[in-house]
Design a protein around this motif. Structure first.
Motif, PDB file in Angstrom:
ATOM      1  N   ARG A  67      31.808  -1.807  -0.855  1.00  0.00           N
ATOM      2  CA  ARG A  67      31.111  -3.072  -0.697  1.00  0.00           C
ATOM      3  C   ARG A  67      29.982  -3.280  -1.708  1.00  0.00           C
ATOM      4  NH1 ARG A  67      29.336  -5.419   5.132  1.00  0.00           N
ATOM      5  NH2 ARG A  67      28.438  -7.340   4.338  1.00  0.00           N
ATOM      6  N   SER A  68      29.225  -2.230  -1.992  1.00  0.00           N
ATOM      7  CA  SER A  68      28.085  -2.421  -2.903  1.00  0.00           C
ATOM      8  C   SER A  68      28.557  -2.788  -4.312  1.00  0.00           C
ATOM      9  CB  SER A  68      27.211  -1.178  -2.934  1.00  0.00           C
ATOM     10  OG  SER A  68      27.944  -0.120  -3.482  1.00  0.00           O
ATOM     11  N   VAL A  69      29.701  -2.241  -4.711  1.00  0.00           N
ATOM     12  CA  VAL A  69      30.234  -2.591  -6.037  1.00  0.00           C
ATOM     13  C   VAL A  69      30.683  -4.055  -6.045  1.00  0.00           C
ATOM     14  CG1 VAL A  69      32.021  -2.086  -7.759  1.00  0.00           C
ATOM     15  CG2 VAL A  69      30.924  -0.221  -6.524  1.00  0.00           C
ATOM     16  N   PHE A  70      31.398  -4.437  -4.999  1.00  0.00           N
ATOM     17  CA  PHE A  70      31.881  -5.825  -4.929  1.00  0.00           C
ATOM     18  C   PHE A  70      30.700  -6.799  -4.907  1.00  0.00           C
ATOM     19  CE2 PHE A  70      35.791  -4.074  -2.503  1.00  0.00           C
ATOM     20  CZ  PHE A  70      36.352  -3.669  -3.703  1.00  0.00           C
ATOM     21  N   GLU A  71      29.683  -6.437  -4.167  1.00  0.00           N
ATOM     22  CA  GLU A  71      28.519  -7.334  -4.097  1.00  0.00           C
ATOM     23  C   GLU A  71      27.812  -7.409  -5.450  1.00  0.00           C
ATOM     24  OE1 GLU A  71      26.329  -6.003  -0.699  1.00  0.00           O
ATOM     25  OE2 GLU A  71      27.559  -7.208   0.664  1.00  0.00           O
ATOM     26  N   GLY A  72      27.789  -6.285  -6.163  1.00  0.00           N
ATOM     27  CA  GLY A  72      27.201  -6.282  -7.508  1.00  0.00           C
ATOM     28  C   GLY A  72      27.945  -7.249  -8.424  1.00  0.00           C
ATOM     29  N   ILE A  73      29.266  -7.265  -8.294  1.00  0.00           N
ATOM     30  CA  ILE A  73      30.076  -8.174  -9.128  1.00  0.00           C
ATOM     31  C   ILE A  73      29.787  -9.634  -8.739  1.00  0.00           C
ATOM     32  CG2 ILE A  73      32.446  -8.885  -9.668  1.00  0.00           C
ATOM     33  CD1 ILE A  73      33.194  -5.864  -9.481  1.00  0.00           C
ATOM     34  N   ASN A  74      29.659  -9.887  -7.437  1.00  0.00           N
ATOM     35  CA  ASN A  74      29.308 -11.256  -6.994  1.00  0.00           C
ATOM     36  C   ASN A  74      27.996 -11.697  -7.612  1.00  0.00           C
ATOM     37  OD1 ASN A  74      31.504 -11.206  -5.351  1.00  0.00           O
ATOM     38  ND2 ASN A  74      30.356 -10.957  -3.432  1.00  0.00           N
ATOM     39  N   ARG A  75      27.014 -10.808  -7.558  1.00  0.00           N
ATOM     40  CA  ARG A  75      25.681 -11.170  -8.088  1.00  0.00           C
ATOM     41  C   ARG A  75      25.741 -11.443  -9.591  1.00  0.00           C
ATOM     42  NH1 ARG A  75      23.889  -7.099  -4.676  1.00  0.00           N
ATOM     43  NH2 ARG A  75      23.714  -5.620  -6.394  1.00  0.00           N
ATOM     44  N   LEU A  76      26.563 -10.650 -10.257  1.00  0.00           N
ATOM     45  CA  LEU A  76      26.704 -10.827 -11.704  1.00  0.00           C
ATOM     46  C   LEU A  76      27.249 -12.231 -12.011  1.00  0.00           C
ATOM     47  CD1 LEU A  76      26.560  -9.134 -14.368  1.00  0.00           C
ATOM     48  CD2 LEU A  76      29.001  -8.720 -14.075  1.00  0.00           C
ATOM     49  N   VAL A  77      28.257 -12.626 -11.257  1.00  0.00           N
ATOM     50  CA  VAL A  77      28.853 -13.948 -11.461  1.00  0.00           C
ATOM     51  C   VAL A  77      27.828 -15.047 -11.162  1.00  0.00           C
ATOM     52  CG1 VAL A  77      30.587 -15.542 -10.530  1.00  0.00           C
ATOM     53  CG2 VAL A  77      31.222 -13.201 -11.084  1.00  0.00           C
TER      54      VAL A  77
ATOM     55  N   PHE B 218      32.926  -7.609   7.002  1.00  0.00           N
ATOM     56  CA  PHE B 218      32.329  -8.640   6.179  1.00  0.00           C
ATOM     57  C   PHE B 218      32.012  -9.831   7.063  1.00  0.00           C
ATOM     58  CE2 PHE B 218      34.864  -6.094   3.441  1.00  0.00           C
ATOM     59  CZ  PHE B 218      34.014  -5.905   2.365  1.00  0.00           C
ATOM     60  N   SER B 219      30.846 -10.389   6.822  1.00  0.00           N
ATOM     61  CA  SER B 219      30.483 -11.501   7.694  1.00  0.00           C
ATOM     62  C   SER B 219      30.700 -12.822   6.967  1.00  0.00           C
ATOM     63  CB  SER B 219      29.032 -11.355   8.108  1.00  0.00           C
ATOM     64  OG  SER B 219      28.256 -11.224   6.943  1.00  0.00           O
ATOM     65  N   ASP B 220      31.856 -12.912   6.230  1.00  0.00           N
ATOM     66  CA  ASP B 220      32.008 -14.148   5.484  1.00  0.00           C
ATOM     67  C   ASP B 220      32.594 -15.289   6.305  1.00  0.00           C
ATOM     68  OD1 ASP B 220      34.458 -12.784   5.327  1.00  0.00           O
ATOM     69  OD2 ASP B 220      33.944 -12.115   3.308  1.00  0.00           O
ATOM     70  N   ASP B 221      33.064 -14.993   7.511  1.00  0.00           N
ATOM     71  CA  ASP B 221      33.578 -16.094   8.328  1.00  0.00           C
ATOM     72  C   ASP B 221      32.433 -16.681   9.128  1.00  0.00           C
ATOM     73  OD1 ASP B 221      36.085 -15.073   7.503  1.00  0.00           O
ATOM     74  OD2 ASP B 221      35.929 -13.619   9.135  1.00  0.00           O
ATOM     75  N   GLU B 222      31.468 -17.202   8.442  1.00  0.00           N
ATOM     76  CA  GLU B 222      30.303 -17.773   9.110  1.00  0.00           C
ATOM     77  C   GLU B 222      30.738 -18.873  10.079  1.00  0.00           C
ATOM     78  OE1 GLU B 222      26.741 -17.747   8.927  1.00  0.00           O
ATOM     79  OE2 GLU B 222      27.126 -15.657   8.388  1.00  0.00           O
ATOM     80  N   GLU B 223      30.329 -18.735  11.314  1.00  0.00           N
ATOM     81  CA  GLU B 223      30.685 -19.745  12.309  1.00  0.00           C
ATOM     82  C   GLU B 223      29.805 -20.978  12.158  1.00  0.00           C
ATOM     83  OE1 GLU B 223      32.854 -20.044  15.034  1.00  0.00           O
ATOM     84  OE2 GLU B 223      34.011 -18.490  14.009  1.00  0.00           O
TER      85      GLU B 223
ATOM     86  N   PHE C 133      28.706  -1.843 -12.042  1.00  0.00           N
ATOM     87  CA  PHE C 133      29.700  -2.304 -11.073  1.00  0.00           C
ATOM     88  C   PHE C 133      31.015  -2.504 -11.814  1.00  0.00           C
ATOM     89  CE2 PHE C 133      25.513  -3.929  -9.699  1.00  0.00           C
ATOM     90  CZ  PHE C 133      25.352  -3.056  -8.634  1.00  0.00           C
ATOM     91  N   ASN C 134      31.809  -1.439 -11.874  1.00  0.00           N
ATOM     92  CA  ASN C 134      33.018  -1.482 -12.710  1.00  0.00           C
ATOM     93  C   ASN C 134      34.135  -0.661 -12.055  1.00  0.00           C
ATOM     94  OD1 ASN C 134      32.154   1.159 -13.034  1.00  0.00           O
ATOM     95  ND2 ASN C 134      31.216   0.786 -15.027  1.00  0.00           N
ATOM     96  N   GLY C 135      35.246  -0.573 -12.754  1.00  0.00           N
ATOM     97  CA  GLY C 135      36.401   0.143 -12.215  1.00  0.00           C
ATOM     98  C   GLY C 135      36.111   1.618 -11.972  1.00  0.00           C
ATOM     99  N   ILE C 136      35.347   2.211 -12.869  1.00  0.00           N
ATOM    100  CA  ILE C 136      35.045   3.639 -12.720  1.00  0.00           C
ATOM    101  C   ILE C 136      34.190   3.890 -11.471  1.00  0.00           C
ATOM    102  CG2 ILE C 136      33.613   5.458 -13.790  1.00  0.00           C
ATOM    103  CD1 ILE C 136      35.018   4.794 -16.425  1.00  0.00           C
ATOM    104  N   ALA C 137      33.320   2.944 -11.149  1.00  0.00           N
ATOM    105  CA  ALA C 137      32.510   3.087  -9.935  1.00  0.00           C
ATOM    106  C   ALA C 137      33.410   3.094  -8.693  1.00  0.00           C
ATOM    107  CB  ALA C 137      31.489   1.953  -9.849  1.00  0.00           C
ATOM    108  N   LEU C 138      34.471   2.292  -8.747  1.00  0.00           N
ATOM    109  CA  LEU C 138      35.398   2.252  -7.607  1.00  0.00           C
ATOM    110  C   LEU C 138      36.179   3.571  -7.504  1.00  0.00           C
ATOM    111  CD1 LEU C 138      36.649  -1.426  -8.037  1.00  0.00           C
ATOM    112  CD2 LEU C 138      35.096  -0.559  -6.265  1.00  0.00           C
ATOM    113  N   ASP C 139      36.549   4.125  -8.652  1.00  0.00           N
ATOM    114  CA  ASP C 139      37.229   5.438  -8.639  1.00  0.00           C
ATOM    115  C   ASP C 139      36.325   6.486  -7.994  1.00  0.00           C
ATOM    116  OD1 ASP C 139      39.211   4.265 -10.133  1.00  0.00           O
ATOM    117  OD2 ASP C 139      38.539   5.092 -12.049  1.00  0.00           O
TER     118      ASP C 139
END
Ligand code: ATP
Length: 572
Positions: free
Chosen positions: A320-330, A506-511, A239-245
């Protein structure tokens, strides 16, 4: 570990240097402020690439452009090969430039560096390539500063082993550069923030997310009284910059084929692929600033020009999958450190990919509101993430430049990365307003030792004897479930959902109201008890905890303003 090149302190001109797989940067300090230096081309992020064309050597952005026209004589992604045998390298990123080859176990590249048609190509070891590249960086910095740069503090990833460090120092020394110290990337980033005049050097837990081109490195760092301790790290190569490219390359290649059904897939031709990659990266960067970006390549495939646009939301959905990978890493590294997101005071986003707004917004959703997310899109005072490492290194270089090389090794300066530290907090038991026993921390957990801290506690109103109970403290997370809500009218809810679902990627605005999580102290082992007798009316008791380097503890209490007191020592 300081290498063979040693310069007397009075003759030094020092810089801070980051030497990444993708990009490098140089910074210097003037009046205690660190500045990143632009090279001759005006670049502050200088691609870690060398290219040989018609007998000339190019580096940085100019060399990067040759990945399209002259890939075989262009060497990229070589930093990670330092200090490694051929059989242990990962050449994944080298398929579009000079290929690493095995010369008796030494990672090497063959390039045609001479202009003459019939000249033999040269085989250069990865170390030689690194030396040549570093020489160019030092040359550019010396030109900018108007004097020869002699010495540097260089940042390295937290997982660089001794062999890699030794190889990096040797490559720098061969470029006539003295290495004052190697400091870890996350500590450099933390230093860059803490050195700002407005910064309050407070005890804090910092997560540094170093998001680069080929690696995402996350570290949890405890900052205690200006000392940094790395508590846990995690590294990810997916999950890195090259994956986003790559995501944008695929997106535009497919769109191109849809528009030109009979054309050849640009991903199947090396030159078209290089063009696609170059432009996709530019589009990605533009999407960090604007909500729309264009993509345009002349003669992408079969001589067909191609131009398109993409908006940020689309890009974020695709990635999204890359961003989620970064979240999981953190999240994983916080867990590895034995901590909770509630323990984290600050998140520093560092590295080129840290410019991506969605990554920072996602972090805002993972962490509580009290955690500072230091990224350009979430904090107006954030430092450019691409400059943090070099700035931190330059600040460290200016701190240690007047030391003799031998003394630097032993120095316990701010950036020492692995120091002994206590695991549990040490403090005393006190009573809260409701008369319940509570823990009052004196020395926080993860404090680097030796350390000495003092607090004052008020004696009972009428004075008398004060019993001081020294204990260890741990935090734990208290979870309170929300009150159940009265049932809503179902039909109204269905309509709402139909309305809003369309564009919600994204479903981050959880009601729904979330459970409440808070950090609370738990009183742990009792270490000692001490009585301070006959404290005056309205008096105060001073309590000091000193943790020695061997982790033995000295506890003292006395009435403020009086002599004597009680002193006890506990062995480690
Ligand atoms: P590594 O060692 O992991 O390869 P690095 O430390 O050498 O990386 P960085 O400059 O930190 O290099 O990161 C390079 C990555 O950052 C590249 O993928 C680049 O496309 C990306 N990048 C640079 N600027 C931006 C930006 N403004 N928005 C998004 N991505 C960016």
């Amino acid at each position: 570990m300081s290498g063979t090149k040693v310069v007397a302190p009075e003759n030094r001109t020092v810089i801070g240097l980051t030497f990444g797989n993708s990009n490098s940067s140089v910074a210097y300090t003037a009046d205690d402020k660190a500045e990143v230096i632009a090279n001759e081309d005006g670049d502050r992020q200088i691609p870690t690439i060398l290219s040989y064309v018609d007998g000339d050597e190019y580096y940085g952005q100019q060399a990067k452009a040759f990945l399209i026209r002259n890939p075989n004589n262009t060497v990229a992604f070589f930093r990670d090969f330092l200090g490694k045998d051929f059989e242990h390298i990962d050449p994944t990123h080298n398929h579009a430039s000079a290929h690493p080859k095995d010369v008796d176990g030494v990672v090497s590249f063959t390039v045609k560096e001479k202009a003459e048609e019939d000249a033999e190509p040269s085989t250069l070891s990865a170390s030689e390539v690194a030396t040549r590249y570093l020489r160019r960086l030092v040359g550019a910095a010396s030109g900018y500063l108007g004097k020869q740069v002699t010495s540097a503090v260089i940042t390295v990833p937290t997982n660089f082993n001794e062999k890699q460090k030794a190889a990096l120092i040797a490559a720098a020394n061969a470029a006539d550069l003295e290495v004052l110290q190697l400091i870890s990337d996350p500590v450099a980033a933390a230093l860059a923030y803490d050195a700002r005049p407005e910064a309050q050097v407070e005890d804090k837990i910092v997560v540094v997310a170093e998001l680069g081109g080929t690696v995402s490195d996350v570290a949890v760092v405890a900052s205690r009284g200006g000392m940094y301790t790395v508590l846990a790290t995690a590294h990810d190569y997916e999950f890195n910059g090259i994956a986003l490219d790559k995501i944008l390359m695929d997106h535009f290649a497919k769109e191109f084929l849809k528009r030109n059904p009979s054309a050849k897939d640009p991903r199947e031709n090396a030159r078209s692929l290089a063009k696609l990659r170059f432009e996709a990266e530019a589009t990605k960067r533009a999407l960090s600033i604007g909500t729309n970006a264009s993509f345009s390549v002349e003669s992408l495939s079969d001589g067909i020009d191609y131009a398109s646009t993409i908006n940020r939301l689309r890009y974020e959905t695709l990635s999204r999958s890359v961003f989620e990978g970064i979240n999981r890493l953190v999240e994983s590294v916080i867990k590895k450190a034995g901590l909770d997101v509630l323990d984290v005071d600050e998140v520093i986003l560092s590295g080129g990919t840290a410019h991506t707004p969605r990554i920072a917004t996602n972090f805002s959703n993972i962490f509580p509101q009290t955690t500072r997310i230091l990224a350009p899109s979430t904090n107006a005072f954030a430092i450019n993430p691409s400059e943090l490492g070099a700035r931190g290194a330059a600040l460290q270089a200016s701190l240690i430049q007047e030391y003799e090389a031998d003394d630097i090794d032993q120095s316990t300066h701010a950036a020492v990365t692995t120091v002994a530290h206590i695991t549990n907090a040490i403090g005393v038991v006190s009573l809260n307003a409701a008369g319940e026993e509570i823990f009052v921390p004196i020395v926080p957990a993860e404090t680097a030792v030796p350390a000495r801290r003092t607090i004052h506690i008020a004696a009972p109103k009428d004075g008398g004897n004060v019993l001081v109970k020294f204990v260890e403290g741990n935090t734990h997370i208290k979870v309170t479930q929300p009150e159940p809500k009265p049932k809503e009218d179902k039909s109204a809810k269905v309509e709402d959902a139909a309305d809003s679902d369309e564009d919600s990627d994204f479903s981050d605005d959880e009601e729904d109201e979330e459970e409440k999580r808070e950090k609370v102290w738990k009183i742990g082992n009792t270490l000692a008890e001490a009585a301070v007798r006959d404290v005056k009316k309205g008096g105060k008791v001073e309590v000091t905890v000193q943790v020695n380097a061997d982790l033995s503890v000295i506890l003292t209490t006395r009435e403020v303003g009086s002599k004597g007191g009680v002193r006890g020592q506990l062995s480690a």
